[in-house]
Scaffold this motif. Structure first.
Motif: not given
Length: 406
Positions: A93-105
């Motif tokens: 009813k209330r969907p969310r996609i949690h996406t991402g990537i590493g950002t540290s050196n």
């Protein structure tokens, strides 16, 4: 001053399940998800659909079972992952996609063999692609705790431009000190264009025992969401403990913060998660450990009996526990012994108490804890002792028994 609401993002079913030896089937996940909704969490991270067919099915079934709470699915910044997450959330009813990537050196160089420019490009593409499936897209900057603030701000600004609704700032390795993590959140709030349009989230790990402290520092400095787990379970040393951060907010009104958590359900939720995962809660765990409201020292017991707040900053009833426990050990004093006998219906005068206490200590020196059954045995032993004409008599008074030495 108006209080600000902190959203509670529960990742027990995703990050929490990554504990070695913990495996939940679909039925158990749905059961826990339903309990989390009743508990009042704002977001349930239901799983990582691309990781296995079982996880995909579990996310789908949770979506069918939840009516009010946001249901979130994790993905990497990869098309296939995002597609699987979007499909798994079909019935939400209330969907969310949690996406991402590493950002540290460290992540950019060694994990991805990439460049900062390419990381930003991939982050933006992932958010744009996720928006094809859902409107609510959360972006995580993995290892943000060790990411330079200026680059992290640049990443955040770019994903906000392309539709991110929530940005997660994970201290992935539990590396930060609270002051450092709080300063990072403050820097982003002050230096990222459009930051006021989105929810800034904390996601802290407990490798150095600082997960809850770091999450607290984050919300004090402007984060509006805390990502956490029941009983603090999770990868390696675990995640921020839901019960800890929620009760810290509840007990410290000067923070001007609140959550929608029904704290009276914390204890039962903790028990359910422990039962389903097979992960026992350590006895001295804050809020939900069996010793959290137990007292065995004579000085503490005397104080608690006189006034609970003397040695407890939290009312056990607030987290769903009926009352504090007075545990009888060799360290217990007369006040605790009299209290426990009173619970059994025996009221001891001073002379009776002195006599029974001396017998009690002999028992207590041999055992870790004295039970109610053993208290009755001690009472009988005292009653049979006719030395110096000291004989115990019991007089029934209403439903209680009063014991006097004559």
């Amino acid at each position: 001053m108006k209080k600000n609401r902190i959203q509670i993002f529960d990742t027990t079913l995703r990050d929490g399940e990554q504990v070695p030896g913990c495996k939940l089937n679909t039925k158990e996940k749905v059961r826990i998800a339903k309990k989390l909704e009743v508990l009042g969490v704002d977001v349930i991270e239901a799983g990582f659909p691309t990781s296995s067919p079982g996880d995909y099915k579990s996310v789908q079934e949770i979506c069918k079972s939840i009516s009010q709470t946001v249901v979130c699915a994790l993905s990497r910044a990869i098309e296939k992952d995002i597609e699987m997450a979007g499909l798994a959330l079909k019935y939400a009813k209330r969907p969310r996609i949690h996406t991402g990537i590493g950002t540290s050196n460290c992540h950019i160089r060694y994990k991805f063999n990439s460049t900062p420019e390419k990381i930003i490009e991939q982050a933006v593409y992932a958010v744009k692609y996720a928006k094809k499936y859902v409107e609510d897209v959360e972006f995580y900057a993995e290892d943000a705790g060790r990411t330079e603030n200026e680059f992290l701000a640049k990443v955040c600004e770019n994903v906000i431009k392309h539709g991110a609704t929530v940005i997660n700032i994970p201290d992935t390795t539990g590396y930060c000190l609270p002051e450092e993590y709080g300063s990072k959140i403050h820097f982003l709030k002050e230096n990222v264009k459009g930051i006021h349009k989105i929810i800034l989230s904390t996601h802290c790990h407990n490798d150095l025992g600082l997960a809850t402290a770091n999450s607290l520092a984050g919300i004090i400095n402007g984060a509006e969401q805390v990502e956490c787990t029941i009983n603090g379970i999770g990868e390696r040393a675990g995640n921020t403990s839901l019960e800890e951060i929620v009760m810290i907010i509840k007990q410290n009104s000067h923070l001007n913060l609140f959550t929608n958590i029904n704290t009276k359900l914390i204890s039962s939720t903790s028990y359910l998660v422990s039962e389903c995962t097979g992960m026992k809660v350590q006895a001295n765990k804050a809020i939900v450990g069996i010793n959290a409201f137990s007292h065995s020292s004579g000085i503490h017991q005397d104080g608690i009996i006189k006034k609970r707040e003397t040695y407890e900053s939290i009312n056990p009833e607030d987290v769903g526990i009926n009352q504090s426990s007075i545990v009888l050990t060799a360290r217990s004093g007369r006040a605790a012994l009299a209290y426990r006998y009173k619970k059994l219906g025996y009221f001891l005068n001073k002379n009776s108490l002195d006599l029974i206490y001396s017998i009690f200590l002999k028992y207590a020196d041999k055992k870790k804890e004295i039970t109610d059954m053993e208290l009755k045995i001690i009472l009988k032993k005292a009653n049979l002792n006719g030395k110096n004409n000291k004989i115990l008599h019991t007089n029934t008074n209403s439903s209680s028994r009063r014991i006097n030495v004559v």
